[in-house]
Design a protein around this motif. Sequence first.
Motif, PDB file in Angstrom:
ATOM      1  N   GLU A   1       9.592   7.181  -3.564  1.00 34.53           N
ATOM      2  CA  GLU A   1       8.798   8.118  -4.374  1.00 34.53           C
ATOM      3  C   GLU A   1       7.856   7.372  -5.322  1.00 34.53           C
ATOM      4  O   GLU A   1       6.769   7.853  -5.640  1.00 34.53           O
ATOM      5  CB  GLU A   1       9.679   9.122  -5.123  1.00 34.53           C
ATOM      6  CG  GLU A   1      10.653   8.549  -6.123  1.00 34.53           C
ATOM      7  CD  GLU A   1      12.019   8.239  -5.510  1.00 34.53           C
ATOM      8  OE1 GLU A   1      12.079   7.883  -4.315  1.00 34.53           O
ATOM      9  OE2 GLU A   1      13.030   8.321  -6.245  1.00 34.53           O
ATOM     10  N   PHE A   2       8.249   6.176  -5.769  1.00 33.07           N
ATOM     11  CA  PHE A   2       7.330   5.401  -6.613  1.00 33.07           C
ATOM     12  C   PHE A   2       6.150   4.909  -5.778  1.00 33.07           C
ATOM     13  O   PHE A   2       5.028   4.855  -6.244  1.00 33.07           O
ATOM     14  CB  PHE A   2       8.043   4.214  -7.265  1.00 33.07           C
ATOM     15  CG  PHE A   2       9.058   4.603  -8.312  1.00 33.07           C
ATOM     16  CD1 PHE A   2       8.765   5.602  -9.237  1.00 33.07           C
ATOM     17  CD2 PHE A   2      10.287   3.980  -8.386  1.00 33.07           C
ATOM     18  CE1 PHE A   2       9.688   5.959 -10.221  1.00 33.07           C
ATOM     19  CE2 PHE A   2      11.211   4.334  -9.363  1.00 33.07           C
ATOM     20  CZ  PHE A   2      10.916   5.329 -10.273  1.00 33.07           C
ATOM     21  N   ARG A   3       6.451   4.530  -4.552  1.00 32.72           N
ATOM     22  CA  ARG A   3       5.374   4.046  -3.692  1.00 32.72           C
ATOM     23  C   ARG A   3       4.335   5.151  -3.475  1.00 32.72           C
ATOM     24  O   ARG A   3       3.126   4.923  -3.585  1.00 32.72           O
ATOM     25  CB  ARG A   3       5.950   3.593  -2.353  1.00 32.72           C
ATOM     26  CG  ARG A   3       4.875   3.110  -1.436  1.00 32.72           C
ATOM     27  CD  ARG A   3       5.403   2.646  -0.126  1.00 32.72           C
ATOM     28  NE  ARG A   3       4.347   2.808   0.860  1.00 32.72           N
ATOM     29  CZ  ARG A   3       4.427   2.423   2.097  1.00 32.72           C
ATOM     30  NH1 ARG A   3       5.517   1.855   2.528  1.00 32.72           N
ATOM     31  NH2 ARG A   3       3.430   2.612   2.921  1.00 32.72           N
ATOM     32  N   ALA A   4       4.807   6.366  -3.192  1.00 29.08           N
ATOM     33  CA  ALA A   4       3.878   7.485  -2.978  1.00 29.08           C
ATOM     34  C   ALA A   4       3.094   7.766  -4.262  1.00 29.08           C
ATOM     35  O   ALA A   4       1.871   7.969  -4.236  1.00 29.08           O
ATOM     36  CB  ALA A   4       4.659   8.721  -2.546  1.00 29.08           C
ATOM     37  N   ALA A   5       3.792   7.734  -5.411  1.00 25.91           N
ATOM     38  CA  ALA A   5       3.121   8.025  -6.683  1.00 25.91           C
ATOM     39  C   ALA A   5       2.067   6.967  -7.002  1.00 25.91           C
ATOM     40  O   ALA A   5       0.987   7.290  -7.517  1.00 25.91           O
ATOM     41  CB  ALA A   5       4.151   8.101  -7.810  1.00 25.91           C
ATOM     42  N   ILE A   6       2.354   5.709  -6.673  1.00 30.58           N
ATOM     43  CA  ILE A   6       1.393   4.631  -6.962  1.00 30.58           C
ATOM     44  C   ILE A   6       0.065   4.915  -6.268  1.00 30.58           C
ATOM     45  O   ILE A   6      -1.000   4.839  -6.875  1.00 30.58           O
ATOM     46  CB  ILE A   6       1.968   3.264  -6.514  1.00 30.58           C
ATOM     47  CG1 ILE A   6       2.988   2.779  -7.539  1.00 30.58           C
ATOM     48  CG2 ILE A   6       0.875   2.229  -6.309  1.00 30.58           C
ATOM     49  CD1 ILE A   6       3.723   1.513  -7.149  1.00 30.58           C
TER      50      ILE A   6
ATOM     51  N   PRO B   1       0.852  -3.823  -6.608  1.00 33.85           N
ATOM     52  CA  PRO B   1       1.925  -3.191  -7.387  1.00 33.85           C
ATOM     53  C   PRO B   1       3.284  -3.220  -6.679  1.00 33.85           C
ATOM     54  O   PRO B   1       3.357  -3.235  -5.455  1.00 33.85           O
ATOM     55  CB  PRO B   1       1.437  -1.749  -7.534  1.00 33.85           C
ATOM     56  CG  PRO B   1       0.552  -1.521  -6.349  1.00 33.85           C
ATOM     57  CD  PRO B   1      -0.089  -2.848  -6.040  1.00 33.85           C
ATOM     58  N   SER B   2       4.339  -3.229  -7.493  1.00 29.94           N
ATOM     59  CA  SER B   2       5.705  -3.102  -6.965  1.00 29.94           C
ATOM     60  C   SER B   2       6.182  -1.676  -7.223  1.00 29.94           C
ATOM     61  O   SER B   2       6.109  -1.216  -8.368  1.00 29.94           O
ATOM     62  CB  SER B   2       6.651  -4.050  -7.703  1.00 29.94           C
ATOM     63  OG  SER B   2       6.192  -5.367  -7.621  1.00 29.94           O
ATOM     64  N   PRO B   3       6.685  -0.992  -6.212  1.00 32.74           N
ATOM     65  CA  PRO B   3       7.131   0.395  -6.428  1.00 32.74           C
ATOM     66  C   PRO B   3       8.512   0.476  -7.070  1.00 32.74           C
ATOM     67  O   PRO B   3       9.440   1.067  -6.528  1.00 32.74           O
ATOM     68  CB  PRO B   3       7.098   0.995  -5.022  1.00 32.74           C
ATOM     69  CG  PRO B   3       7.278  -0.167  -4.110  1.00 32.74           C
ATOM     70  CD  PRO B   3       6.731  -1.385  -4.798  1.00 32.74           C
TER      71      PRO B   3
ATOM     72  N   ILE C   1       1.498  -3.441  -1.148  1.00 32.05           N
ATOM     73  CA  ILE C   1       2.689  -2.895  -1.790  1.00 32.05           C
ATOM     74  C   ILE C   1       3.790  -3.968  -1.763  1.00 32.05           C
ATOM     75  O   ILE C   1       4.188  -4.430  -0.691  1.00 32.05           O
ATOM     76  CB  ILE C   1       3.166  -1.611  -1.060  1.00 32.05           C
ATOM     77  CG1 ILE C   1       2.049  -0.549  -1.032  1.00 32.05           C
ATOM     78  CG2 ILE C   1       4.451  -1.075  -1.670  1.00 32.05           C
ATOM     79  CD1 ILE C   1       1.736   0.113  -2.351  1.00 32.05           C
ATOM     80  N   GLU C   2       4.270  -4.356  -2.936  1.00 29.20           N
ATOM     81  CA  GLU C   2       5.253  -5.443  -3.033  1.00 29.20           C
ATOM     82  C   GLU C   2       6.656  -4.841  -3.165  1.00 29.20           C
ATOM     83  O   GLU C   2       7.171  -4.659  -4.263  1.00 29.20           O
ATOM     84  CB  GLU C   2       4.887  -6.358  -4.195  1.00 29.20           C
ATOM     85  CG  GLU C   2       3.456  -6.880  -4.043  1.00 29.20           C
ATOM     86  CD  GLU C   2       3.202  -8.267  -4.565  1.00 29.20           C
ATOM     87  OE1 GLU C   2       3.697  -8.602  -5.647  1.00 29.20           O
ATOM     88  OE2 GLU C   2       2.488  -9.024  -3.869  1.00 29.20           O
ATOM     89  N   ASP C   3       7.243  -4.541  -2.011  1.00 22.26           N
ATOM     90  CA  ASP C   3       8.484  -3.756  -1.984  1.00 22.26           C
ATOM     91  C   ASP C   3       9.661  -4.532  -1.385  1.00 22.26           C
ATOM     92  O   ASP C   3      10.515  -3.954  -0.734  1.00 22.26           O
ATOM     93  CB  ASP C   3       8.244  -2.482  -1.159  1.00 22.26           C
ATOM     94  CG  ASP C   3       7.879  -2.809   0.279  1.00 22.26           C
ATOM     95  OD1 ASP C   3       7.538  -3.982   0.554  1.00 22.26           O
ATOM     96  OD2 ASP C   3       7.952  -1.911   1.135  1.00 22.26           O
ATOM     97  N   LEU C   4       9.656  -5.862  -1.587  1.00 18.42           N
ATOM     98  CA  LEU C   4      10.724  -6.648  -0.954  1.00 18.42           C
ATOM     99  C   LEU C   4      12.091  -6.397  -1.567  1.00 18.42           C
ATOM    100  O   LEU C   4      13.107  -6.475  -0.887  1.00 18.42           O
ATOM    101  CB  LEU C   4      10.385  -8.144  -1.055  1.00 18.42           C
ATOM    102  CG  LEU C   4       9.299  -8.595  -0.083  1.00 18.42           C
ATOM    103  CD1 LEU C   4       8.826  -9.988  -0.443  1.00 18.42           C
ATOM    104  CD2 LEU C   4       9.814  -8.549   1.349  1.00 18.42           C
ATOM    105  N   ASP C   5      12.118  -6.084  -2.851  1.00 18.37           N
ATOM    106  CA  ASP C   5      13.398  -5.910  -3.537  1.00 18.37           C
ATOM    107  C   ASP C   5      13.887  -4.475  -3.331  1.00 18.37           C
ATOM    108  O   ASP C   5      13.662  -3.589  -4.163  1.00 18.37           O
ATOM    109  CB  ASP C   5      13.193  -6.227  -5.025  1.00 18.37           C
ATOM    110  CG  ASP C   5      14.512  -6.388  -5.757  1.00 18.37           C
ATOM    111  OD1 ASP C   5      15.545  -5.925  -5.219  1.00 18.37           O
ATOM    112  OD2 ASP C   5      14.516  -6.963  -6.854  1.00 18.37           O
ATOM    113  N   ALA C   6      14.571  -4.271  -2.194  1.00 19.77           N
ATOM    114  CA  ALA C   6      14.947  -2.906  -1.797  1.00 19.77           C
ATOM    115  C   ALA C   6      15.820  -2.223  -2.851  1.00 19.77           C
ATOM    116  O   ALA C   6      15.773  -1.008  -3.023  1.00 19.77           O
ATOM    117  CB  ALA C   6      15.668  -2.932  -0.456  1.00 19.77           C
TER     118      ALA C   6
END
Length: 290
Positions: A59-64, A16-18, A48-53
Amino acid sequence: MVPPKMTESYRGRIAPSPTGYLHLGHALTFWTAQERARSRGGALVLRIEDLDAGRCRPEFRAAIVEDLQWFGIEWQEGPDVGGPCAPYVQSRRDYLPVWRRLRDAGLIYPCACSRRDVQSALSAPHGEEQPEGDEPVYPGTCRRRLAEARESESPAGVNWRFRVPDGEEVRFKDGRAGELSAVAGRDFGDFIVWRKDNIPSYQLAVVADDAAMKITEVVRGEDLLKSTFRQMLLYRALGVAEPAWHHCPLVRDPEGRRLAKRHQPLSLNDLRKSGADPARLKAEGLPPPS
Ligand code: GLU
């Protein structure tokens, strides 16, 4: 292309992307990934696909992570299993070696065209929410720069595109939909592998990671089908065996619209907070994993 070895044990992933809360479409895809890994005695990796800062938020990452756990998804490798686990968060990984390999192979080139240049060259429609990594067929304006690419020490400051073999049919057998094919240069064009804000594109990062994490089957939504053809070309260029592919159907809202991260009422986060029962959602709210 070399198929994954039959003796290799099954390794799936959820990626997933956060950039928002997960919705029921993600739930169906990740549930399917889990069932396929379980039925084969394999492992599931969370990445976690979070490259696009600019689009990702902590908070989305934690919720995921919380929403996935609430829905009953379990992973054997990734964040929160065995500590901070840096290897499974994209922003902590190094993709430059893959860029260098593509550069040395003479398959990528710097492209100065803006999104607007490409869109006006094609008079492509815009405004619709596009699936991750999707882009209009590039008209090839900067292809002549292939020769100068080898001189570049770093990809920074400009977009880099992968040159696709025009006219070639790329085909694979999807685990759900069967035989599928697309023609390079017609159904998709030279695509971005490195962005001018100096991060790898979705296409490059996902292939680098799935290969490094020895993923044997990619399970994801069918909105990413066209990306699969692009990614197959990257596997080929890198000389790496590609995984098997399984694309899940998209979940729609009662009006028939594809769920998007902005349709919050069907987010897992909202369902969880409103006291929904995951077992009931699985039994009545979603089609069975297929
Ligand atoms: N991170 C992508 C997304 O959330 C999915 C990547 C993949 O499964 O290949 O849309």
